[in-house]
Design a protein around this motif. Structure first.
Motif, short mmCIF file in Angstrom:
data_model
loop_
_atom_site.label_atom_id
_atom_site.label_comp_id
_atom_site.label_asym_id
_atom_site.label_seq_id
_atom_site.Cartn_x
_atom_site.Cartn_y
_atom_site.Cartn_z
N PHE A 31 -9.58 -10.21 -21.35
CA PHE A 31 -10.67 -10.04 -20.39
C PHE A 31 -12.00 -10.02 -21.14
CE2 PHE A 31 -13.60 -7.62 -17.72
CZ PHE A 31 -13.54 -8.38 -16.57
N GLU A 52 -13.42 -14.54 -9.52
CA GLU A 52 -12.02 -14.99 -9.51
C GLU A 52 -11.71 -15.86 -10.73
OE1 GLU A 52 -9.87 -18.20 -6.86
OE2 GLU A 52 -10.10 -16.30 -5.75
N TYR A 89 -11.24 -13.62 -13.80
CA TYR A 89 -9.92 -12.97 -13.79
C TYR A 89 -8.81 -13.97 -14.09
CZ TYR A 89 -12.24 -8.99 -11.51
OH TYR A 89 -13.05 -7.93 -11.21
N GLU A 90 -8.92 -15.15 -13.52
CA GLU A 90 -7.91 -16.20 -13.74
C GLU A 90 -7.83 -16.56 -15.22
OE1 GLU A 90 -8.31 -20.73 -12.80
OE2 GLU A 90 -7.72 -19.68 -10.96
N ALA A 95 -6.19 -13.62 -17.20
CA ALA A 95 -4.75 -13.49 -16.95
C ALA A 95 -3.98 -14.64 -17.60
CB ALA A 95 -4.48 -13.46 -15.45
#
Length: 69
Positions: A20, A39, A42-43, A46
């Motif tokens: 992150f 988004e 975060y994508e 991850a």
């Protein structure tokens, strides 16, 4: 570990803080495009966490095979 959590999931969760931070650094350097949606951040984090976790699984397998020899 949480029920139904795989070793891959566990490793990814452990790597997520670092990935992150890396995603935030990419934003600050313009590496995820100009003003990316949350988004996307975060994508990226991850996805990177799971890539790191997959490599950790590979390295663990190598280590385990060396220990059993």
């Amino acid at each position: 570990m949480i029920k139904n959590m795989t070793l891959l999931d566990y490793f990814a969760s452990q790597a997520l803080n670092a990935t992150f931070k890396n995603s935030v650094d990419l934003i600050n350097e313009g590496g995820l495009g100009e003003d990316p949606p949350l988004e996307r951040i975060y994508e990226d984090a991850a996805e990177t966490a799971y890539l790191v976790a997959q490599e950790m699984i590979k390295q663990k397998a190598k280590y385990d095979s060396q220990q059993s020899s």
